[in-house]
Design a protein around this motif. Structure first.
Motif, PDB file in Angstrom:
ATOM      1  N   TYR A 118      13.191  21.048  14.691  1.00 54.91           N
ATOM      2  CA  TYR A 118      13.795  22.269  15.227  1.00 54.91           C
ATOM      3  C   TYR A 118      15.083  21.915  15.986  1.00 54.91           C
ATOM      4  N   LEU A 119      15.018  20.860  16.801  1.00 48.89           N
ATOM      5  CA  LEU A 119      16.187  20.407  17.554  1.00 48.89           C
ATOM      6  C   LEU A 119      17.332  20.064  16.607  1.00 48.89           C
ATOM      7  N   ASN A 120      17.042  19.333  15.561  1.00 48.76           N
ATOM      8  CA  ASN A 120      18.077  18.940  14.601  1.00 48.76           C
ATOM      9  C   ASN A 120      18.663  20.133  13.860  1.00 48.76           C
ATOM     10  N   GLN A 121      17.842  21.126  13.558  1.00 51.28           N
ATOM     11  CA  GLN A 121      18.295  22.261  12.755  1.00 51.28           C
ATOM     12  C   GLN A 121      19.024  23.318  13.578  1.00 51.28           C
ATOM     13  N   TYR A 122      18.554  23.587  14.805  1.00 54.59           N
ATOM     14  CA  TYR A 122      19.071  24.722  15.553  1.00 54.59           C
ATOM     15  C   TYR A 122      19.863  24.385  16.817  1.00 54.59           C
ATOM     16  N   VAL A 123      19.855  23.136  17.248  1.00 58.27           N
ATOM     17  CA  VAL A 123      20.508  22.793  18.516  1.00 58.27           C
ATOM     18  C   VAL A 123      21.620  21.756  18.334  1.00 58.27           C
ATOM     19  N   LYS A 124      21.279  20.609  17.772  1.00 61.90           N
ATOM     20  CA  LYS A 124      22.282  19.545  17.609  1.00 61.90           C
ATOM     21  C   LYS A 124      23.415  20.016  16.695  1.00 61.90           C
ATOM     22  N   GLY A 125      24.628  19.773  17.120  1.00 62.72           N
ATOM     23  CA  GLY A 125      25.789  20.173  16.326  1.00 62.72           C
ATOM     24  C   GLY A 125      26.140  21.641  16.475  1.00 62.72           C
ATOM     25  N   VAL A 126      25.339  22.386  17.229  1.00 54.07           N
ATOM     26  CA  VAL A 126      25.587  23.818  17.425  1.00 54.07           C
ATOM     27  C   VAL A 126      26.080  24.091  18.847  1.00 54.07           C
ATOM     28  N   PHE A 127      25.451  23.438  19.826  1.00 55.14           N
ATOM     29  CA  PHE A 127      25.758  23.693  21.238  1.00 55.14           C
ATOM     30  C   PHE A 127      26.417  22.471  21.878  1.00 55.14           C
ATOM     31  N   ARG A 128      27.278  22.751  22.862  1.00 49.98           N
ATOM     32  CA  ARG A 128      27.884  21.674  23.639  1.00 49.98           C
ATOM     33  C   ARG A 128      26.778  20.936  24.378  1.00 49.98           C
ATOM     34  N   TYR A 129      26.968  19.646  24.607  1.00 44.28           N
ATOM     35  CA  TYR A 129      25.922  18.866  25.263  1.00 44.28           C
ATOM     36  C   TYR A 129      26.524  17.768  26.130  1.00 44.28           C
ATOM     37  N   SER A 130      25.682  17.225  26.981  1.00 47.66           N
ATOM     38  CA  SER A 130      26.080  16.102  27.813  1.00 47.66           C
ATOM     39  C   SER A 130      24.846  15.244  28.070  1.00 47.66           C
ATOM     40  N   ARG A 131      25.048  13.944  28.057  1.00 46.63           N
ATOM     41  CA  ARG A 131      23.941  13.052  28.422  1.00 46.63           C
ATOM     42  C   ARG A 131      23.834  13.008  29.933  1.00 46.63           C
ATOM     43  N   VAL A 132      22.620  13.088  30.437  1.00 44.76           N
ATOM     44  CA  VAL A 132      22.392  13.113  31.889  1.00 44.76           C
ATOM     45  C   VAL A 132      22.223  11.706  32.404  1.00 44.76           C
TER      46      VAL A 132
END
Length: 67
Positions: free
Chosen positions: A53-67
């Motif tokens: 689910y993460l790979n399909q709907y989140v990664k590459g879709v939303f901005r992100y930052s490593r904490v």
């Protein structure tokens, strides 16, 4: 944070006010994804495979930052 049963992800959390999804991986890395609608988080909680689910709907879709 919600513990999840996944070979890649250990826990996920969500802040409604900032629409920030936090993902803790089994490797120890933690990432925050920004401007994520709540239904994406809820879908992840209900997903048969959190990693998929993460790979399909989140990664590459939303901005992100490593904490």
């Amino acid at each position: 944070m919600h513990l999840v049963d996944s070979s890649n992800v250990s826990a996920i959390g969500y802040d409604e006010d900032s629409q920030t999804l936090q993902v803790e991986f089994n490797s120890g890395a933690t990432y925050q994804y920004f401007d994520v609608p709540q239904q994406i988080f809820e879908g992840m909680l209900d997903a048969g495979s959190v990693g998929q689910y993460l790979n399909q709907y989140v990664k590459g879709v939303f901005r992100y930052s490593r904490v």
